[in-house]
Design an enzyme around this catalytic site. Structure first.
Site, PDB file in Angstrom:
ATOM      1  N   SER A 275       0.801  -0.629  -0.142  1.00 47.34           N
ATOM      2  CA  SER A 275       0.369  -0.547   0.037  1.00 47.34           C
ATOM      3  C   SER A 275       1.052   1.494  -0.296  1.00 47.34           C
ATOM      4  O   SER A 275       1.835   1.199  -0.357  1.00 47.34           O
ATOM      5  CB  SER A 275      -1.076   0.471   1.144  1.00 47.34           C
ATOM      6  N   LYS A 276       0.103   2.533  -0.312  1.00 50.21           N
ATOM      7  CA  LYS A 276       0.949   3.608  -0.719  1.00 50.21           C
ATOM      8  C   LYS A 276       1.536   3.923   1.028  1.00 50.21           C
ATOM      9  O   LYS A 276       2.917   4.767   0.941  1.00 50.21           O
ATOM     10  CB  LYS A 276       0.111   4.498  -0.867  1.00 50.21           C
ATOM     11  N   ARG A 277       0.908   4.181   2.417  1.00 51.00           N
ATOM     12  CA  ARG A 277       1.566   3.300   2.948  1.00 51.00           C
ATOM     13  C   ARG A 277       2.857   2.794   3.796  1.00 51.00           C
ATOM     14  O   ARG A 277       3.587   2.996   5.135  1.00 51.00           O
ATOM     15  CB  ARG A 277       0.051   3.859   4.508  1.00 51.00           C
ATOM     16  N   ASP A 278       3.002   1.514   2.929  1.00 54.38           N
ATOM     17  CA  ASP A 278       4.039   0.668   3.571  1.00 54.38           C
ATOM     18  C   ASP A 278       5.776   1.288   3.295  1.00 54.38           C
ATOM     19  O   ASP A 278       6.009   1.259   3.666  1.00 54.38           O
ATOM     20  CB  ASP A 278       3.114  -0.486   2.318  1.00 54.38           C
TER      21      ASP A 278
END
Ligand code: GLU
Length: 512
Positions: A275-278
């Site tokens: 994900s974008k947050r990873d």
């Protein structure tokens, strides 16, 4: 055979995730291998999700990767093409500027019995949803519920006509056929069958903003733009039955594109979607370029982190594809030649940050020192260092095996570019002792006379029966500011004997 035409159709809802770049890359490789066209189309019909700057970001990211479109974007200006020309016959390529096209197609589906007008307000639909939830069910607009809702199938024709005229909240919905098996073929996943009873009546067009939804715009444009293969992320696989039926409804099955749905990129541990947050959580970029959102939050990018675009592209190509042998280094033209959808894996591809670095290191190793020196110069300038190009090239040659990124060519051995301004205290305590300094000073003088080969230096120390390690480390401390690092002869090959002698004198003055 029709000329191959594929498209990358991003929605400008934010920066392009590396998975999106991979989708663009696979489309590009597929098209170029077949001598076909790679088209960019901006799918911006969902105005609520529009993010300023996202379109420009996407184009810039593709340009950085060398994924250059044939149609849709004028690369000399970096802008999406708005007026038709010989090279860009289907302009505009931004769906929000094509709105006049879609209404007619939506009406055609209603006329032919494949769609209907729905007048339910968001509040009414919400109430239905809540009602269903209360009895632990989910509300979907389908062949059962549509008979109880306010639409052109249930209302008298005059009432429908009046509502169409006087209200603006209505939509056109697809009339999903009842109990039909849709049989589909996917170039990666093979044959798939879905019963339409599991599907809902999707909104195709909205009167409120006079815009189509993704499904209608996507099918109409793929048809008009003569797309031959649709290669996209697997999140669109559930929409495939609807897309098949839309082709049927329009009478376009004969020229329907072939479909290929790519598996997801997975987190490094393989558990779930990357994900974008990873990226920020796990310490690697998930975006090609740096992105600053409206709140000023910064997401790092491969470009700004110092990755070479060739390394990034090579790494990305291998996340879900392999050539079938153990070769791992492929330039973009080599990828064009080797790529095939048949070798794209069906399962999710696990991202590996170490492998990304490995690729960069390999590309750094392959680059000519002159090119690396050119890239390093701004880094050196940032440190206030300016040196002749051939000097920097020599330094780069000496240190490159220890570098993954261009900036490492400096940070791995800053002493190649400037005399140390400080000395590691623990090394000083260990080596900078009177007897060592005496012997090392003698060797430094020998070096200063031009004796720079390790053979000569070691012979000199050995012939005097001095302790090799202690003497060498003491000299290195004076030359590099630390007892560890490159070999003395390597350092000397860059800085030269005169500078070495100067540094020894300076160390003596600083450390006594
Ligand atoms: N606009 C869609 C997206 O951003 C495109 C899907 C497709 O390629 O059909 O994912």
């Amino acid at each position: 055979m029709a000329r191959t035409r594929v498209r990358f159709a991003p929605s400008p809802t934010g920066p392009l995730h590396m998975g999106g770049v991979r989708t663009a890359l696979y489309n590009y490789l597929f098209a170029k291998q077949r001598g076909g066209d790679f088209i960019i189309r901006i799918e911006d019909t969902d105005s609520h999700r529009f993010v300023p700057g996202a379109e420009e970001y996407i184009i810039e990211a593709l340009r950085w990767c060398g994924i250059i479109p044939d149609e849709g974007v004028d690369m000399s200006t970096g802008k999406v093409v708005e007026t038709p020309s010989e090279k860009h016959p289907h302009a505009p390529y931004r769906q929000s500027q094509r709105r006049a096209i879609y209404r007619e197609y939506a009406e055609r589906l209603v006329r032919d019995g494949w769609a209907y007008y729905a007048f339910d307000t968001p509040e009414e639909l919400d109430a239905r949803r809540k009602e269903a939830e209360a009895s632990k069910q989910t509300f979907i607009y389908n062949h059962i519920t549509r008979t109880e809702l306010r639409n052109s199938l249930t209302l008298p024709p005059q009432e429908t006509a009046r509502l169409l005229e006087e209200t603006t909240g209505w939509t056109v919905r697809f009339k999903m056929p009842q109990d039909r098996v849709v049989a589909m073929d996917d170039l990666i996943r093979g044959h798939i069958e879905v019963n339409t009873d599991t599907l809902d009546d999707k909104v195709l067009w909205k009167r409120a903003d006079e815009l189509p939804t993704y499904h209608l715009a996507n099918i109409v444009d793929d048809h008009l733009m003569e797309i031959t293969e649709v290669i996209r992320g697997e999140e669109w696989l559930p929409s495939l039955p609807l897309h098949y039926l839309l082709y049927e409804a329009f009478g376009w099955t004969g020229s329907m594109p072939r479909f290929a749905h790519l598996s997801l990129l997975l987190k490094p541990d393989g558990k779930g979607k990357l994900s974008k947050r990873d990226g920020d959580r796990l310490g690697f970029p998930v975006f090609p370029l740096k992105w600053v959102n409206a709140d000023g939050e910064v997401s790092r990018g491969y470009r700004e982190d110092g990755y070479f675009p060739e390394a990034f592209v090579n790494m990305l190509a291998f996340l879900g594809w392999n050539p079938g042998d153990d070769r791992e280094l492929f330039s973009l033209p080599e990828l064009v030649e080797a790529f095939s959808l048949e070798r794209v894996i069906r399962s999710g591809a696990r991202f590996n940050a170490e492998k990304a670095k490995w690729y960069n290191k390999e590309y750094l190793r392959m680059k000519p020192a002159s090119e690396l020196a050119g890239m390093l110069e701004p880094v050196l300038a940032g440190e206030g260092i300016s040196l002749p190009r051939d000097y920097v090239e020599k330094a780069v040659e000496t240190v490159r095996d220890r570098a993954t990124f261009v900036q490492d060519l400096y940070t791995a051995a800053p002493y190649l570019y400037q005399a140390p301004s400080e000395y590691i205290q623990k090394d000083v305590d260990k080596f900078w002792k009177e007897e060592n300094v005496e012997m090392a000073g003698d060797v430094a003088a020998f070096i200063g006379e031009g004796n720079v080969s390790s053979q000569a230096i070691e012979d000199y120390i050995r012939s005097r029966e001095w302790p090799m390690g202690k003497v060498m480390n003491t000299i290195r401390l004076a030359l590099a500011g630390s007892a560890s690092g490159l070999g003395i002869a390597e350092i000397l090959s860059v800085i030269g004997p005169a500078e070495a002698a100067r540094r020894f004198t300076a160390a003596r003055e600083a450390l006594g």
